[in-house]
Motif scaffolding. Structure first.
Motif, PDB file in Angstrom:
ATOM      1  N   VAL A  44       0.802  -1.228   0.000  1.00 18.15           N
ATOM      2  CA  VAL A  44       0.000   0.000   0.000  1.00 18.15           C
ATOM      3  C   VAL A  44       0.832   1.274   0.000  1.00 18.15           C
ATOM      4  N   ASP A  45       2.115   1.181   0.288  1.00 18.32           N
ATOM      5  CA  ASP A  45       2.943   2.389   0.335  1.00 18.32           C
ATOM      6  C   ASP A  45       4.325   2.068  -0.200  1.00 18.32           C
ATOM      7  N   LYS A  46       4.654   2.583  -1.368  1.00 17.91           N
ATOM      8  CA  LYS A  46       5.931   2.263  -1.987  1.00 17.91           C
ATOM      9  C   LYS A  46       6.978   3.355  -1.796  1.00 17.91           C
ATOM     10  N   GLU A  47       6.566   4.545  -1.403  1.00 21.40           N
ATOM     11  CA  GLU A  47       7.500   5.668  -1.398  1.00 21.40           C
ATOM     12  C   GLU A  47       8.361   5.698  -0.125  1.00 21.40           C
ATOM     13  N   ASP A  48       7.701   5.895   1.010  1.00 23.03           N
ATOM     14  CA  ASP A  48       8.471   6.057   2.235  1.00 23.03           C
ATOM     15  C   ASP A  48       8.967   4.720   2.765  1.00 23.03           C
ATOM     16  N   ASN A  49       8.007   3.873   3.057  1.00 22.82           N
ATOM     17  CA  ASN A  49       8.438   2.569   3.532  1.00 22.82           C
ATOM     18  C   ASN A  49       7.428   1.511   3.066  1.00 22.82           C
ATOM     19  N   GLN A  50       7.957   0.328   2.754  1.00 27.39           N
ATOM     20  CA  GLN A  50       7.132  -0.744   2.179  1.00 27.39           C
ATOM     21  C   GLN A  50       6.204  -1.285   3.255  1.00 27.39           C
ATOM     22  N   ARG A  51       4.896  -1.178   3.006  1.00 30.54           N
ATOM     23  CA  ARG A  51       3.919  -1.615   3.988  1.00 30.54           C
ATOM     24  C   ARG A  51       2.846  -2.443   3.285  1.00 30.54           C
ATOM     25  N   TYR A  52       2.344  -3.454   4.002  1.00 32.30           N
ATOM     26  CA  TYR A  52       1.365  -4.351   3.400  1.00 32.30           C
ATOM     27  C   TYR A  52       0.130  -4.419   4.281  1.00 32.30           C
ATOM     28  N   GLU A  53      -1.034  -4.498   3.615  1.00 30.43           N
ATOM     29  CA  GLU A  53      -2.312  -4.611   4.318  1.00 30.43           C
ATOM     30  C   GLU A  53      -3.191  -5.629   3.607  1.00 30.43           C
ATOM     31  N   ILE A  54      -4.178  -6.136   4.337  1.00 35.95           N
ATOM     32  CA  ILE A  54      -5.126  -7.070   3.728  1.00 35.95           C
ATOM     33  C   ILE A  54      -6.015  -6.325   2.744  1.00 35.95           C
ATOM     34  N   PHE A  55      -6.070  -6.835   1.519  1.00 32.10           N
ATOM     35  CA  PHE A  55      -6.881  -6.223   0.472  1.00 32.10           C
ATOM     36  C   PHE A  55      -8.227  -6.936   0.323  1.00 32.10           C
ATOM     37  N   LYS A  56      -8.215  -8.270   0.428  1.00 31.76           N
ATOM     38  CA  LYS A  56      -9.450  -9.052   0.293  1.00 31.76           C
ATOM     39  C   LYS A  56      -9.408 -10.248   1.219  1.00 31.76           C
ATOM     40  N   ARG A  57     -10.590 -10.603   1.739  1.00 27.50           N
ATOM     41  CA  ARG A  57     -10.752 -11.849   2.489  1.00 27.50           C
ATOM     42  C   ARG A  57     -12.027 -12.522   1.992  1.00 27.50           C
ATOM     43  N   ARG A  58     -11.883 -13.709   1.454  1.00 25.48           N
ATOM     44  CA  ARG A  58     -13.029 -14.456   0.946  1.00 25.48           C
ATOM     45  C   ARG A  58     -12.971 -15.868   1.520  1.00 25.48           C
ATOM     46  N   VAL A  59     -14.122 -16.439   1.809  1.00 18.37           N
ATOM     47  CA  VAL A  59     -14.166 -17.723   2.500  1.00 18.37           C
ATOM     48  C   VAL A  59     -14.977 -18.728   1.690  1.00 18.37           C
ATOM     49  N   LEU A  60     -14.409 -19.924   1.517  1.00 21.28           N
ATOM     50  CA  LEU A  60     -15.135 -21.051   0.944  1.00 21.28           C
ATOM     51  C   LEU A  60     -15.399 -22.055   2.054  1.00 21.28           C
ATOM     52  N   GLN A  61     -16.529 -22.724   1.954  1.00 18.17           N
ATOM     53  CA  GLN A  61     -16.860 -23.760   2.933  1.00 18.17           C
ATOM     54  C   GLN A  61     -17.218 -25.056   2.225  1.00 18.17           C
ATOM     55  N   GLY A  62     -16.846 -26.154   2.867  1.00 14.20           N
ATOM     56  CA  GLY A  62     -17.175 -27.479   2.353  1.00 14.20           C
ATOM     57  C   GLY A  62     -17.281 -28.450   3.508  1.00 14.20           C
ATOM     58  N   LYS A  63     -17.579 -29.701   3.191  1.00 16.22           N
ATOM     59  CA  LYS A  63     -17.773 -30.713   4.233  1.00 16.22           C
ATOM     60  C   LYS A  63     -16.674 -31.766   4.227  1.00 16.22           C
ATOM     61  N   SER A  64     -15.579 -31.510   3.518  1.00 19.52           N
ATOM     62  CA  SER A  64     -14.438 -32.423   3.556  1.00 19.52           C
ATOM     63  C   SER A  64     -13.164 -31.634   3.318  1.00 19.52           C
ATOM     64  N   VAL A  65     -12.063 -32.091   3.907  1.00 17.60           N
ATOM     65  CA  VAL A  65     -10.777 -31.437   3.705  1.00 17.60           C
ATOM     66  C   VAL A  65     -10.350 -31.644   2.246  1.00 17.60           C
ATOM     67  N   PRO A  66      -9.986 -30.581   1.541  1.00 14.67           N
ATOM     68  CA  PRO A  66      -9.595 -30.760   0.136  1.00 14.67           C
ATOM     69  C   PRO A  66      -8.299 -31.560   0.016  1.00 14.67           C
TER      70      PRO A  66
END
Length: 585
Positions: free
Chosen positions: A211-233
């Motif tokens: 999110v910030d390339k100039e002063d100092n490199q910083r990272y943030e969550i951009f997206k969170r999406r959830v899938l659900q199922g009834k068995s471990v893939p």
């Protein structure tokens, strides 16, 4: 909305060997080297409340040894002190000491419901780490395997809820913005699941962006999406560009929308649950069709409009939209068709132009009608199918084409997950775009052949094991058959104590590791340096496939297993073993 494309896996016949005769047990010694660990592996045993098969698959059979696909022969694990330990191998006879490359800031033992710590190498300079307590770390490493330039630096760290393990992660750049996407696997309590195991499996697709390339490199969550199922893939991986993901699983997965969409779905579900009466009913014989439409009260023939053409029909009431309109499934003799009002219903008689064939539907693509089959037609269908059924297992085994007898199947040919599917999800629409029904093609293992591509997955095809490379940039041929391990599908089924299966990037061999001590190696067929004859057939054998067995000098359970082109790495609670398999790449 477009429906998902039903695809199939295209086997390359040139990669199959129908004349494969089996593996020959070789007694040649395998060089094996052992390194003692300063601190034991941070193994997390299953708790009493983690009792389901999904818990065992996700966490009980977890591979604690992590291979860096970007720098071959570099392996990592997390010890009980929270240290990420590394072994870099250049020469087996002069092994370096295990070295610490990173230490998790949190105290792993302080969390009662923690899971095993997990590591995934997103790129040649980025790593994602889960400490098993619910925290995700994004690490910038520099060039790994080189102590001079390697420095693991935390660029992102956040608590993301309940504990998870990292199933997969990728690093990519779009519009000059760097992002890292990861799949976080959880097995969660499901209060609504009263009849099942009481748990569901969730895959959280997290995208972390610069999110910030100039002063100092910083990272943030951009997206969170959830899938659900009834068995471990069995397999879950994000595409290299972050635009989609692929899942191999026994039970289907679906994206969980936000609360508003959930409410809309519930309302839509209530509407859908209300039974809607068909607009029309229809019957047919080999010569004609009869269509019946219920009419409102006090309707006369002057209020009804019926139009016939050779391949079209229209039925409407005066000053109202058509009740029935569309292209007919086949042609009719429109001049001979009639209609009549009987018992407050409109009855239409359509004469087929081509006598004999039965129509699968009345109007093309119209699901508002209901087909009614009379008793004579039901009896005729039952009689035609009678030869396919029997109350006996095999009533006439001597006839030309006896039915399949399940008792003739060997135990290794039978497995429960016969509805396993491979699905590709689009990251923007969150919809399934491609589906492959794997049927009896049992999932065996996954392997990284090219770190810039998605991991490969290996499926059983008959007795063989076929390795498939996903190609997300080729929608018409999204899965490529790249290698075959002859008879491995049959061989692995006989190993009741197997825990891990792996193959190297050059697929020169496949290896099966048991829970304790033993490792089985199955090499690809190679030309013989000496003359060998098949005594039964009296012919010269040109090549042979060897099976080798390595037995470790350890009684501790095996916790991790990885394969490279030259060697195998086996991790136990207190030791790391190297088995030299090939002398050349």
């Amino acid at each position: 909305m477009e429906a998902a494309a039903n695809c199939s896996l295209r086997v390359k016949r040139l990669l199959l060997d129908p004349k494969f005769e089996g593996y020959k047990l070789s007694l040649e010694p395998l060089a094996c080297y052992q390194l003692g660990l300063d601190s034991a592996v941070a193994e997390v045993k299953l708790r009493d409340d983690q009792y389901t098969l999904d818990h065992m698959r996700a966490f009980g059979m977890y591979n604690y040894l992590h291979l860096d696909p970007w720098y071959q022969d570099n392996v990592y694990y997390v010890d009980q002190l929270g240290r990420v330990m590394n072994l870099s191998v250049t020469l087996d006879t002069a092994l370096r000491k295990l070295r610490e490359v990173f230490r998790l800031p949190s105290d792993l033992t302080a969390c009662d419901n923690r899971l095993c710590a997990s590591i995934h190498f997103s790129s040649s300079t980025w790593v994602t780490i889960s400490d098993g307590t619910g925290s995700l770390y994004l690490i910038k490493t520099g060039k790994r395997g080189d102590a001079a330039s390697e420095k693991w630096e935390i660029m992102f760290n956040e608590e993301l809820g309940s504990p998870f393990v990292i199933a997969h992660s990728v690093s990519f750049v779009k519009s000059d913005v760097h992002s890292v996407a990861g799949l976080l696997l959880r097995v969660e309590k499901d209060e609504l699941d009263a009849k099942g195991s009481g748990f569901h499996v969730s895959l959280e697709w997290v995208t972390i962006t610069e999110v910030d390339k100039e002063d100092n490199q910083r990272y943030e969550i951009f997206k969170r999406r959830v899938l659900q199922g009834k068995s471990v893939p069995h397999y879950a991986a994000i595409e290299p560009d972050g635009d989609g993901l692929m899942i191999v699983s026994y039970k289907p997965f679906r994206f969980m929308q936000d609360e508003e969409n959930q409410l809309e779905k519930k309302e839509d579900g209530k509407i859908a649950d209300k039974k809607i009466d068909p607009v029309y009913y229809w019957q047919q014989t080999e010569d004609d069709l009869t269509v019946t439409i219920h009419l409102p009260q006090d309707i006369t023939k002057d209020d009804i409009q019926v139009q016939f053409s050779p391949d079209h029909i229209l039925v409407a009431l005066k000053s109202q939209p058509p009740l029935v309109e569309g292209k007919l499934c086949s042609s009719i003799d429109h001049e001979s068709c009639t209609w009549i009002i009987r018992d407050n219903s409109l009855e239409i008689s359509l004469i087929k132009k081509d006598e004999g064939p039965m129509w699968p539907e009345l109007i093309v693509g119209d699901a508002r009608g209901e087909f009614i089959m009379d008793s004579s037609q039901c009896s005729a269908v039952a009689e035609r199918l009678m030869h396919l059924t029997s109350e006996e297992m095999n009533p006439n085994p001597d006839k030309e084409n006896p039915p399949c007898n399940a008792q003739e199947l060997e135990e290794c040919d039978i497995f429960l997950e016969d509805s396993t599917s491979l699905c590709r999800f689009d990251g923007n629409t969150l919809k399934i775009t491609h589906v492959v029904n794997l049927g009896s093609n049992q999932y065996l293992f996954s392997a990284v052949v090219d770190p810039k591509e998605m991991p490969c997955f290996c499926l059983r095809h008959d007795i063989d094991a076929l390795l498939w490379q996903p190609r997300s940039d080729q929608p018409d041929n999204m899965w490529e058959h790249i290698a075959t391990f002859n008879a491995l599908g049959y061989v692995q089924a006989s190993k009741q104590d197997k825990k891990f299966t792996a193959c190297p990037p050059n697929y020169s061999y496949a290896a099966i590791c048991e829970c304790l001590r033993r490792v089985f190696i199955y090499r690809q067929p190679t030309p013989l340096s000496t003359v060998l004859y098949n005594r039964k057939e009296g012919r010269q054998v040109g090549q042979v496939a060897k099976q080798l067995v390595a037995t470790l000098e350890a009684s501790d359970p095996i916790l991790g297993f990885q394969a490279t082109n030259e060697r195998l790495f086996v991790l136990t609670t207190k030791s790391l073993f190297l088995i030299k398999v090939n002398t050349e790449n």
